[in-house]
Motif scaffolding. Sequence first.
Motif, PDB file in Angstrom:
ATOM      1  N   VAL A 264       0.847  -1.192   0.000  1.00  0.00           N
ATOM      2  CA  VAL A 264       0.000   0.000   0.000  1.00  0.00           C
ATOM      3  C   VAL A 264       0.882   1.241   0.000  1.00  0.00           C
ATOM      4  O   VAL A 264       1.862   1.320   0.745  1.00  0.00           O
ATOM      5  N   ASN A 265       0.555   2.194  -0.842  1.00  0.00           N
ATOM      6  CA  ASN A 265       1.189   3.510  -0.837  1.00  0.00           C
ATOM      7  C   ASN A 265       0.160   4.557  -0.426  1.00  0.00           C
ATOM      8  O   ASN A 265      -1.054   4.300  -0.464  1.00  0.00           O
ATOM      9  N   TYR A 266       0.687   5.729  -0.074  1.00  0.00           N
ATOM     10  CA  TYR A 266      -0.194   6.780   0.426  1.00  0.00           C
ATOM     11  C   TYR A 266       0.128   8.083  -0.307  1.00  0.00           C
ATOM     12  O   TYR A 266       1.255   8.566  -0.269  1.00  0.00           O
ATOM     13  N   GLN A 267      -0.883   8.630  -0.977  1.00  0.00           N
ATOM     14  CA  GLN A 267      -0.716   9.894  -1.695  1.00  0.00           C
ATOM     15  C   GLN A 267      -1.140  11.039  -0.771  1.00  0.00           C
ATOM     16  O   GLN A 267      -2.302  11.138  -0.384  1.00  0.00           O
ATOM     17  N   PRO A 268      -0.185  11.900  -0.365  1.00  0.00           N
ATOM     18  CA  PRO A 268      -0.532  13.002   0.550  1.00  0.00           C
ATOM     19  C   PRO A 268      -1.547  13.973  -0.057  1.00  0.00           C
ATOM     20  O   PRO A 268      -1.504  14.275  -1.249  1.00  0.00           O
ATOM     21  N   VAL A 269      -2.443  14.426   0.773  1.00  0.00           N
ATOM     22  CA  VAL A 269      -3.396  15.485   0.424  1.00  0.00           C
ATOM     23  C   VAL A 269      -2.994  16.709   1.241  1.00  0.00           C
ATOM     24  O   VAL A 269      -2.910  16.635   2.478  1.00  0.00           O
ATOM     25  N   VAL A 270      -2.721  17.816   0.546  1.00  0.00           N
ATOM     26  CA  VAL A 270      -2.118  18.994   1.195  1.00  0.00           C
ATOM     27  C   VAL A 270      -3.097  20.158   1.221  1.00  0.00           C
ATOM     28  O   VAL A 270      -3.770  20.441   0.227  1.00  0.00           O
ATOM     29  N   ARG A 271      -3.144  20.844   2.371  1.00  0.00           N
ATOM     30  CA  ARG A 271      -3.943  22.052   2.491  1.00  0.00           C
ATOM     31  C   ARG A 271      -3.144  23.215   1.930  1.00  0.00           C
ATOM     32  O   ARG A 271      -1.982  23.411   2.296  1.00  0.00           O
ATOM     33  N   ILE A 272      -3.733  24.008   1.058  1.00  0.00           N
ATOM     34  CA  ILE A 272      -2.988  25.009   0.312  1.00  0.00           C
ATOM     35  C   ILE A 272      -2.434  26.106   1.225  1.00  0.00           C
ATOM     36  O   ILE A 272      -1.249  26.470   1.142  1.00  0.00           O
ATOM     37  N   HIS A 273      -3.239  26.648   2.109  1.00  0.00           N
ATOM     38  CA  HIS A 273      -2.816  27.883   2.800  1.00  0.00           C
ATOM     39  C   HIS A 273      -1.641  27.672   3.752  1.00  0.00           C
ATOM     40  O   HIS A 273      -0.879  28.608   4.024  1.00  0.00           O
ATOM     41  N   ILE A 314     -10.765  -6.220   1.037  1.00  0.00           N
ATOM     42  CA  ILE A 314     -10.684  -6.409   2.503  1.00  0.00           C
ATOM     43  C   ILE A 314      -9.225  -6.421   2.941  1.00  0.00           C
ATOM     44  O   ILE A 314      -8.854  -5.817   3.962  1.00  0.00           O
ATOM     45  N   ASN A 315      -8.377  -7.078   2.171  1.00  0.00           N
ATOM     46  CA  ASN A 315      -6.947  -7.122   2.475  1.00  0.00           C
ATOM     47  C   ASN A 315      -6.334  -5.731   2.450  1.00  0.00           C
ATOM     48  O   ASN A 315      -5.524  -5.367   3.323  1.00  0.00           O
ATOM     49  N   ILE A 316      -6.722  -4.910   1.460  1.00  0.00           N
ATOM     50  CA  ILE A 316      -6.184  -3.548   1.353  1.00  0.00           C
ATOM     51  C   ILE A 316      -6.637  -2.698   2.542  1.00  0.00           C
ATOM     52  O   ILE A 316      -5.840  -1.926   3.117  1.00  0.00           O
ATOM     53  N   ILE A 317      -7.893  -2.818   2.951  1.00  0.00           N
ATOM     54  CA  ILE A 317      -8.381  -2.065   4.113  1.00  0.00           C
ATOM     55  C   ILE A 317      -7.620  -2.481   5.367  1.00  0.00           C
ATOM     56  O   ILE A 317      -7.150  -1.643   6.155  1.00  0.00           O
ATOM     57  N   GLU A 318      -7.490  -3.790   5.570  1.00  0.00           N
ATOM     58  CA  GLU A 318      -6.785  -4.283   6.754  1.00  0.00           C
ATOM     59  C   GLU A 318      -5.338  -3.783   6.780  1.00  0.00           C
ATOM     60  O   GLU A 318      -4.854  -3.285   7.807  1.00  0.00           O
ATOM     61  N   LYS A 319      -4.658  -3.919   5.639  1.00  0.00           N
ATOM     62  CA  LYS A 319      -3.241  -3.567   5.597  1.00  0.00           C
ATOM     63  C   LYS A 319      -3.039  -2.065   5.766  1.00  0.00           C
ATOM     64  O   LYS A 319      -2.173  -1.617   6.531  1.00  0.00           O
ATOM     65  N   SER A 358     -11.880  -0.084  14.598  1.00  0.00           N
ATOM     66  CA  SER A 358     -11.919  -0.411  16.027  1.00  0.00           C
ATOM     67  C   SER A 358     -10.648  -1.144  16.445  1.00  0.00           C
ATOM     68  O   SER A 358     -10.055  -0.844  17.494  1.00  0.00           O
ATOM     69  N   LEU A 359     -10.196  -2.105  15.629  1.00  0.00           N
ATOM     70  CA  LEU A 359      -8.990  -2.869  15.954  1.00  0.00           C
ATOM     71  C   LEU A 359      -7.749  -1.989  16.003  1.00  0.00           C
ATOM     72  O   LEU A 359      -6.823  -2.248  16.784  1.00  0.00           O
ATOM     73  N   ASN A 360      -7.718  -0.938  15.188  1.00  0.00           N
ATOM     74  CA  ASN A 360      -6.530  -0.084  15.097  1.00  0.00           C
ATOM     75  C   ASN A 360      -6.715   1.265  15.794  1.00  0.00           C
ATOM     76  O   ASN A 360      -5.881   2.165  15.644  1.00  0.00           O
ATOM     77  N   ASN A 361      -7.822   1.393  16.558  1.00  0.00           N
ATOM     78  CA  ASN A 361      -8.084   2.613  17.334  1.00  0.00           C
ATOM     79  C   ASN A 361      -8.103   3.861  16.465  1.00  0.00           C
ATOM     80  O   ASN A 361      -7.537   4.904  16.823  1.00  0.00           O
ATOM     81  N   ILE A 362      -8.730   3.748  15.313  1.00  0.00           N
ATOM     82  CA  ILE A 362      -8.859   4.906  14.408  1.00  0.00           C
ATOM     83  C   ILE A 362     -10.294   5.418  14.492  1.00  0.00           C
ATOM     84  O   ILE A 362     -11.243   4.672  14.233  1.00  0.00           O
ATOM     85  N   PRO A 363     -10.490   6.678  14.860  1.00  0.00           N
ATOM     86  CA  PRO A 363     -11.844   7.238  14.881  1.00  0.00           C
ATOM     87  C   PRO A 363     -12.447   7.214  13.469  1.00  0.00           C
ATOM     88  O   PRO A 363     -11.767   7.504  12.483  1.00  0.00           O
ATOM     89  N   LEU A 364     -13.710   6.867  13.374  1.00  0.00           N
ATOM     90  CA  LEU A 364     -14.376   6.844  12.061  1.00  0.00           C
ATOM     91  C   LEU A 364     -14.413   8.230  11.440  1.00  0.00           C
ATOM     92  O   LEU A 364     -14.554   8.371  10.216  1.00  0.00           O
ATOM     93  N   SER A 365     -14.265   9.250  12.266  1.00  0.00           N
ATOM     94  CA  SER A 365     -14.268  10.628  11.750  1.00  0.00           C
ATOM     95  C   SER A 365     -13.017  10.918  10.921  1.00  0.00           C
ATOM     96  O   SER A 365     -12.959  11.918  10.201  1.00  0.00           O
TER      97      SER A 365
END
Length: 498
Positions: A264-273, A314-319, A358-365
């Motif tokens: 899995v790679n992650y493409q950053p999303v940047v706030r302009i200001h 499902i594998n991508i979400i888990e990883k 829930s398993l990774n303690n990440i808020p759904l927000s």
Amino acid sequence: MKKIIAVAIVSTLLVILSLYVVNAVIVGQQKNKQFEISHTLLHYSEEVSQSVAGTLKSITTQGCDETSIDSYRKIKLSNLYFGDVGFIKNGKIVCTAFWGKLETPVALPAALHKTPNGFVLAQFHLKGFFTGNAAIYNNVIIFTSRYVYDKFSPITANYSLTATTKDFDRTFFSIDPEKKQNWLHSRLFTLDMTLCSTKWDLCVIVKHHDAGLASLSIVVFVLLSAILYFIWISLTLFFIRLHEDRFSLERALVNAVTAKTFSVNYQPVVRIHDKKIVGVEVLSRWRDYNHAEVSPELFIPLITKLGMYKKYYINIIEKSLSEVASLAVENQMMISLNVGRTEIEDKQFIHVLRRECSLNNIPLSLIKVELSEKAVASADILEEFCLELKSIGVKISIDDFGVQNSNLARLSNLEYDEIKIDKSLVDGISEHYKQDIFVIFSDALVKLNKTLVFEGVENEIQYNFIANRYPNALIQGWYFSKSLTCSELAQQLEGSAR
């Protein structure tokens, strides 16, 4: 060995088919010439028939007196088609322009041919008198000259020419090729063409010997066959390799999905200001040991075709959630997950998402679901899916906006938080005449009071234009950062925090 035999058989069949096509092309061209020859021969034969018939009908002289014979001589001399002109009495020729009065009248041949026009045709084989064709009308006979068709002799190198009555009972003219038959001579390479007159009892037959491929020299034929073999063997091997690669790739994909070897790679999303990373888009990657880096545009459709997409997503979400959880929570970054039709229609997707958060303690927000252009579920299912996500606090983004299924018509019925402007529109910033369209489009979206994300920002011109006009927007693209592994993302976040 089996592969070599298969290639040889397939290539041979394709060469034979190609030679058939080449033969058909050559024959098509030769038929045009053959028709011209046939038409010319028929027209000429009609002229001869017209001349003979017209003259026979116009002759009023009857008998063998000196005046009549002189008249016959004048007629003979005035027409190159005529070999002789004579008079018949009691079924015998009694005088002609050339012989005068015959001491021994010459009997007409036993086999005579009557035409629908009222003429009688005869063929003579009397060496001491006349050999050839003659026409009779009202006791007057005209012998056609043996040289009347000499003009056609030069074109008989590859052709047989024949002029006959329509029932082929009488042959007026016939000539065969002078040269030897070609190396490929056979009836298969002989073209027959027959044209018949609408006015006279007359047909012409033109045969083209050694037509099509037989018109080529053996050297040219062998060279052509060799070239065709090379082409078809190359193409056959190419398509066999493609076939093998495809199935090899499919087998590797099955193993990768089963063994969960996707990265899995992650493409950053940047706030302009403030140029801060406020989110990442999850991107799956796969490197096969045979195919190196394989594009998601290739392997995701194949996974779907193989019926393994659910296990894959499902594998991508888990990883991804397990890898990036700590960074997301620590930096309060949104984690964007792309979903398509399968996820939307799969009742287990939201359950899997909630379980992994829930398993990774990440808020759904901190989770954002991007509805891509491929999310073509029915309107009711899509609306229900969005409402359920919103009810648990998940953000919704409309991805690839401006292309295909992502359009303004969809927005009025969906619950969403963000609109991602497609790269194809961002690219228009660099072209002046497209820039105005981009501004009109983006200004209209600003009025919706939703977060705007501009995808595919790759150069300073694009960044400055967007930053100056839409300072509250977000950007995503190589101008700021390429997609990163989790460790690279951590380093970049640490560097930007200093």
